[in-house]
Design an enzyme around this catalytic site. Structure first.
Site, mmCIF file in Angstrom:
data_model
loop_
_atom_site.group_PDB
_atom_site.id
_atom_site.type_symbol
_atom_site.label_atom_id
_atom_site.label_comp_id
_atom_site.label_asym_id
_atom_site.label_seq_id
_atom_site.Cartn_x
_atom_site.Cartn_y
_atom_site.Cartn_z
ATOM 1 N N HIS A 1 0.602 -1.286 -0.494
ATOM 2 C CA HIS A 1 -0.438 0.032 0.437
ATOM 3 C C HIS A 1 0.912 1.762 0.088
ATOM 4 O O HIS A 1 0.187 2.170 -0.145
ATOM 5 C CB HIS A 1 -1.140 -0.188 1.577
ATOM 6 C CG HIS A 1 -0.363 0.175 2.296
ATOM 7 N ND1 HIS A 1 0.181 -0.848 3.620
ATOM 8 C CD2 HIS A 1 -0.557 1.432 2.821
ATOM 9 C CE1 HIS A 1 0.435 -0.455 4.359
ATOM 10 N NE2 HIS A 1 0.780 0.940 4.273
ATOM 11 N N GLY B 1 -12.984 -25.590 6.316
ATOM 12 C CA GLY B 1 -13.090 -26.140 8.079
ATOM 13 C C GLY B 1 -13.073 -25.590 9.201
ATOM 14 O O GLY B 1 -12.035 -24.178 9.372
ATOM 15 N N SER C 1 4.528 2.337 8.015
ATOM 16 C CA SER C 1 4.909 1.048 6.798
ATOM 17 C C SER C 1 5.459 0.771 6.351
ATOM 18 O O SER C 1 6.679 1.573 5.350
ATOM 19 C CB SER C 1 3.226 1.005 6.699
ATOM 20 O OG SER C 1 2.705 1.237 6.877
ATOM 21 N N GLY D 1 -10.152 -25.996 -1.803
ATOM 22 C CA GLY D 1 -11.749 -24.904 -2.423
ATOM 23 C C GLY D 1 -12.644 -25.355 -1.155
ATOM 24 O O GLY D 1 -13.236 -26.090 -1.401
ATOM 25 N N ASP E 1 0.214 -7.735 2.275
ATOM 26 C CA ASP E 1 0.357 -6.419 2.007
ATOM 27 C C ASP E 1 2.152 -6.186 1.900
ATOM 28 O O ASP E 1 2.919 -5.504 1.676
ATOM 29 C CB ASP E 1 -0.014 -5.203 2.633
ATOM 30 C CG ASP E 1 -0.074 -4.279 2.584
ATOM 31 O OD1 ASP E 1 -0.028 -3.545 1.472
ATOM 32 O OD2 ASP E 1 -0.065 -3.299 3.755
#
Length: 335
Positions: free
Chosen positions: A80, A247, A182, A244, A110
């Protein structure tokens, strides 16, 4: 021992020559090893303001920090910080201003990898296994509010999965992070890199809107950040596998209970159903949902895994071929 003169005031308190003060406690040595490798990052983007009569280009600069990871000029920062940038400039602590290019980014963590062409770069100290524990002292190095390089310190408040992301075990710390931190370094008391500083914890309320919560800040662990960087350098992107299904851990016995299976996903095609308990994958017994997710994510797409499952009290084995996360046949699922 001190020598006291009768009637002497505080200013007349005299120490003998053999008196010594306790050694000063300081992290100067650790910071000297690590701080020169933390840079200031300025990403510049050109935006267009559309007025009533004509469009005006406007330059916008975003502030962040970065960490020099290799002598050849690879840096880590947050995605970012450099997203949508037209140009990126890196201010090194020795006074040099370098232009950087984006090598690649990874939205799930990120993280972004940058490259600068320069010599005599100070590389931050690294170790393959930082072995971080809750309670360890850590220091955050960055450029908050463009004040110049600043050090804050705290402890590791929590390590491990915390609900921010399915694929990142963020480090939680009370070391202060502000705008501009950051992409900077989180280091231990030896100055060794343990994480890339990333985010503040935010809450939303009806009066003040979104606000940061003091004392709850996060960093991407070094091992994960390094792995992401290496893969981006080698392949141009991070490739993650998935089957996919969703759980959760079973309380009374080892295994992961399947709560949902995405349609047309590898798990669906293999015959996995909601309610099944996955006991093992390729012979590896499962006890942690997060570790299971990581195991599948780090499996190369195209590889076939054998799942040992329990269905209605009966044991059986099925085979599922791992798909690439984000590709057709693998959307809308967490594992």
């Amino acid at each position: 021992m001190p020598n006291l003169r009768t009637g002497a005031g505080f200013a007349d308190f005299v120490f003998s020559a053999d008196s010594t003060l306790p050694p000063r406690q300081s992290h100067y040595a650790a910071i000297s090893r690590s701080a020169p490798a933390v840079v200031n990052i300025y990403s510049v983007s050109i935006e267009t303001d559309t007025g009533l009569f004509r469009s005006r280009p406007r330059e916008r600069t975003s502030l962040g920090s970065g960490v020099i990871m290799t002598e050849s000029g690879y840096l880590l920062t947050c995605n970012h910080v450099v997203a949508n940038a037209d140009s990126i400039f890196v201010a090194v602590q020795d006074g040099r201003i370098l232009e950087a290019q984006i090598v690649g980014t990874d939205q799930l963590t990120d993280l972004a990898v940058l490259k600068v062409n320069a010599e005599d770069l100070h590389v931050i100290p690294q170790t393959d296994e930082p072995d971080l524990h809750v309670g360890d002292l850590v220091m955050a190095i960055g450029n908050p509010f463009d004040l110049g390089q600043t050090i804050t310190h705290g402890i590791v408040s929590r390590a491990g999965r915390n609900g921010l992301s399915n694929y990142v075990d963020f480090i939680q710390t009370d070391a202060v992070l502000n705008q501009g931190n950051s992409g900077g370094a989180l280091v231990d008391s030896n100055g060794t890199l343990v994480g890339i500083t990333n985010a503040n914890f935010q809450v939303r309320d009806s009066r003040s809107g979104v606000r940061n919560v003091d004392g709850i800040n996060f960093a991407v662990p070094y091992e994960l950040a390094k792995r992401v960087m290496d893969e981006i350098i080698q392949k141009g992107k991070v490739i993650r596998g998935q089957l996919g299904f969703i759980g959760s851990e079973v309380r009374d016995r080892p295994g992961i209970e399947v709560t949902a299976v995405a349609s047309t996903s590898p798990a669906d095609q293999a015959g996995l159903r909601a309610g099944d308990v996955i006991v093992a994958i390729d012979g590896i017994r499962l006890e942690s949902a997060s570790k299971t997710l990581d195991m599948i994510a780090e499996t190369e797409p195209g590889k076939t895994l054998e799942l040992e499952i329990s269905r209605n009290g009966n044991s059986m084995k099925i085979k599922a071929t791992v798909a690439e996360l984000g590709q057709p046949g693998g959307n809308g699922s967490t594992r």
